[in-house]
Every structure is written in C-alpha cells, then in structure tokens.
Write a protein that holds these residues in place. Structure first.
Motif, short mmCIF file in Angstrom:
data_model
loop_
_atom_site.label_atom_id
_atom_site.label_comp_id
_atom_site.label_asym_id
_atom_site.label_seq_id
_atom_site.Cartn_x
_atom_site.Cartn_y
_atom_site.Cartn_z
N ILE A 194 8.89 14.60 -13.32
CA ILE A 194 8.78 13.16 -13.16
C ILE A 194 10.09 12.61 -12.60
O ILE A 194 11.17 13.13 -12.88
CB ILE A 194 8.40 12.43 -14.47
CG1 ILE A 194 9.32 12.82 -15.61
CG2 ILE A 194 6.98 12.69 -14.84
CD1 ILE A 194 9.04 12.03 -16.86
N VAL A 195 9.95 11.58 -11.78
CA VAL A 195 11.10 10.94 -11.17
C VAL A 195 11.31 9.61 -11.88
O VAL A 195 10.40 8.80 -11.96
CB VAL A 195 10.86 10.71 -9.67
CG1 VAL A 195 12.04 9.98 -9.06
CG2 VAL A 195 10.61 12.03 -8.97
N PRO A 206 10.45 20.08 -6.68
CA PRO A 206 10.31 18.75 -7.27
C PRO A 206 9.93 17.70 -6.22
O PRO A 206 10.26 17.87 -5.04
CB PRO A 206 11.70 18.47 -7.85
CG PRO A 206 12.61 19.41 -7.17
CD PRO A 206 11.81 20.59 -6.77
N PRO A 207 9.25 16.63 -6.64
CA PRO A 207 8.92 15.55 -5.71
C PRO A 207 10.18 14.83 -5.24
O PRO A 207 11.19 14.84 -5.94
CB PRO A 207 8.04 14.63 -6.55
CG PRO A 207 8.42 14.90 -7.95
CD PRO A 207 8.79 16.35 -8.01
N ALA A 208 10.12 14.21 -4.07
CA ALA A 208 11.30 13.54 -3.52
C ALA A 208 11.62 12.29 -4.33
O ALA A 208 10.72 11.64 -4.85
CB ALA A 208 11.05 13.18 -2.07
N GLN A 235 12.76 8.33 -5.05
CA GLN A 235 12.20 7.16 -4.38
C GLN A 235 13.16 6.48 -3.41
O GLN A 235 12.81 6.22 -2.27
CB GLN A 235 11.71 6.17 -5.43
CG GLN A 235 10.43 6.65 -6.09
CD GLN A 235 10.12 5.90 -7.36
OE1 GLN A 235 10.93 5.14 -7.86
NE2 GLN A 235 8.92 6.12 -7.89
N LYS A 236 14.40 6.22 -3.88
CA LYS A 236 15.30 5.46 -3.01
C LYS A 236 16.12 6.38 -2.11
O LYS A 236 16.30 6.10 -0.93
CB LYS A 236 16.25 4.63 -3.87
CG LYS A 236 15.61 3.35 -4.37
CD LYS A 236 16.65 2.53 -5.12
CE LYS A 236 16.01 1.45 -5.95
NZ LYS A 236 16.89 0.98 -7.01
N ASP A 237 16.62 7.47 -2.68
CA ASP A 237 17.54 8.32 -1.93
C ASP A 237 16.80 9.39 -1.16
O ASP A 237 15.61 9.61 -1.36
CB ASP A 237 18.56 8.94 -2.88
CG ASP A 237 19.23 7.87 -3.73
OD1 ASP A 237 19.32 6.74 -3.24
OD2 ASP A 237 19.63 8.18 -4.86
N SER A 238 17.55 10.07 -0.28
CA SER A 238 16.89 11.04 0.59
C SER A 238 16.48 12.30 -0.14
O SER A 238 15.38 12.80 0.05
CB SER A 238 17.82 11.37 1.76
OG SER A 238 19.09 11.71 1.26
N THR A 239 17.35 12.83 -1.00
CA THR A 239 17.00 14.09 -1.66
C THR A 239 17.74 14.24 -2.98
O THR A 239 18.55 13.39 -3.35
CB THR A 239 17.34 15.28 -0.74
OG1 THR A 239 16.84 16.47 -1.35
CG2 THR A 239 18.83 15.41 -0.52
N TRP A 240 17.45 15.32 -3.70
CA TRP A 240 18.16 15.62 -4.96
C TRP A 240 19.49 16.25 -4.64
O TRP A 240 19.62 16.98 -3.66
CB TRP A 240 17.31 16.53 -5.84
CG TRP A 240 16.02 15.90 -6.19
CD1 TRP A 240 14.79 16.19 -5.69
CD2 TRP A 240 15.82 14.81 -7.09
NE1 TRP A 240 13.85 15.37 -6.21
CE2 TRP A 240 14.44 14.51 -7.09
CE3 TRP A 240 16.67 14.07 -7.91
CZ2 TRP A 240 13.90 13.50 -7.86
CZ3 TRP A 240 16.12 13.06 -8.69
CH2 TRP A 240 14.76 12.79 -8.66
#
Lengths: 166, 119
Positions: free
Chosen positions: A99-100, B102-104, B106-111
C-alpha cells in the motif's frame, strides 16, 4: 536568564532522555548518579549540536506519551491478530499487498516515528520512502481491503503525529 | 500469597506467553514462501516475544528481592532499532527485485530504493 538556559539546554528533551537513560543504566537511583546524568545531558547535546540543525521546533510531550501507550496497546492486539493469521491461514489463501501512503507529515523525525510505528505493529512493515519523501511504501501481510488499512494508518497514527510535531 | 510468589507466577506466565509468540514467529518464518511476507514473522518475535521475556526477567528480579530496571532500557533500544533492520531487509528485497514490484508512488517519480542512476 533565558540565554543561560538556552546555552545549557540547547535540546531539553535530549538532556532529559540522556539523564534518564544514564540512571537506568546504573540500575541505582542515587543523587550522585542523577547529577552525573544531568552533566552528561548537558555535555552531549552541546557536542552533537552540529548534527541536528533543523530539529522540530515544537514537540508535545504529553501527546507523545498517550501516543506511545496507544502504540503499545496496538502492538499487543495486532500481535495476537498476526499470530492467528500465521497459524490458521494457508499460504495459498494469504493476500499480501503493497500500500502507498501519501504523507502529510514533513519532518524527518515525524516520518521516522511513523515508519517505526508501522513496522512495530505486526502485520505491516514500512518498506521504502519515495524519492522526494512524499509517500511511504508499506507491505501488509494479509488484508482484503488495502485502502482501509491505509486510511486506518492515516487516521490513527499520522493525524496524531501531525499534532505532536506541529 | 506474598508479593514474591505473585511475581514468580507472573514471570512464569510471561515466559510462557513470550516463548509462545517466539514459536509462532519461527513457524511463520518457516511457513511463508515470499521474502516480504516472511519479514512479518520476525517483527512479532521482536516486539511481543522479546517484550514478554524481558518482562519475565523484570518480574523474576523483583521476586528475588533485587529489582532491576535494565530490561526497560533493552526494550526501548530494541523498539527503536528493530524497524531499521526490517526496513533494510525490505529495501534489499525491493532492490534485488525478488518480490512483487511495488506500485508507483502518487506524487513522486519512484521509490528511493529503485531510484538508481542509469550508468
């Protein structure tokens, strides 16, 4: 007077923590040990002042205390919950999820406390921070509704941390 | 029943509960098959398991009549450092891509772990 106070205690909380840790380490509450702990608590913050230039301006001790008690309770509850998952749910039925969490807290200290809280409560592990520090990546062991877990963390922990480090 | 009897019984009870949680943590470590889910088992050992064992030690020292509060410090340091090691294991797993991507954000480009220079 204020200047003397600021010179002696640049970081009052650190002074308090160091003095308490010193007394606990000695396992012996005597006046001498308390005085020596306070001396350490004055010297160490002065020497290490270079390493915390942007520390949070306000920190609410009382709220942090109730927050800690709440987290301890959550650790106990979720431990039992996860133990139940480990014993009863077979691997094939396990539904782990990423989860994000979009972060509202901006202080590095607050984000660290939030990530630590998430990892300490079993069932969720904070895995990574996004490159600009605006989102937190959390891994959940078993959930049917990842969005509910995200809202729960935001409402339960992050809202309180925003108040503590306001 | 004297205070020391109660403390001894309490110590025995917390030893049982603590070792029970350690056992469940080890079972989880052996049972799960994915590196990320496997990471969840030790976090349980590190909190409730060790916490209850230290509580037992605290109560046992009370029962012997020489109270010790070192255990509280051990618990505090453990609770501060355990998330750091868990975080590093998770980062290694993401970096080596041995888990689901992991999913990307929301605000930033990547982890930050995946944010490696191309060259």
């Amino acid at each position: 007077m204020v200047r003397v106070y600021n010179w002696l205690f640049p970081h009052p909380l650190l002074t308090l923590i160091l003095a308490v840790v010193w007394v606990l380490l000695q396992n012996d509450v005597t006046a001498g040990m308390v005085v020596f702990g306070i001396i350490l608590g004055i010297i160490i913050p002065r020497i290490t002042a270079v390493w915390w230039p942007d520390r949070p301006k306000s920190f609410r001790m009382g709220k942090m205390f109730t927050y800690s008690l709440m987290v301890l309770w959550d650790i106990v509850v979720s431990n039992i919950h996860v133990a139940w998952i480990v014993i009863t749910v077979p691997n094939a039925k396990l539904r782990p999820a990423w989860i994000v969490i979009p972060l509202d807290v901006k202080h590095p200290e607050a984000i660290t406390v939030l990530a630590g809280t998430i990892t300490l409560t079993p069932g969720t592990v904070s895995a990574d921070l996004s490159s600009q520090g605006n989102s937190l990546l959390v891994h959940v062991l078993h959930t049917d509704d990842p969005d509910a877990v995200r809202d729960d963390i935001k409402n339960r922990y992050e809202r309180r941390l925003l108040e503590i480090f306001s | 029943m004297t205070l020391s009897t109660i403390a001894t019984l309490g110590a025995a009870l917390s030893l049982l509960i603590g070792s029970g949680f350690v056992l469940v943590g080890v079972v989880g470590l052996l049972k799960f098959d994915d590196p990320m889910t496997r990471l969840h088992a030790p976090t349980k050992v590190g909190t409730m398991g060790i916490g209850m064992l230290l509580l037992a030690s605290l109560l046992a020292s009370l029962a012997k009549g020489e109270p010790s509060i070192h255990e509280l410090l051990i618990m505090a340091f453990l609770f501060v450092t355990a998330p750091v090691s868990a975080n590093f294991i998770a980062k290694v797993t993401i970096h080596r891509r041995t888990c689901e991507t992991p999913p990307a954000p929301q605000k930033d480009s990547t982890w930050s772990t995946l944010d490696t220079p191309d060259t």
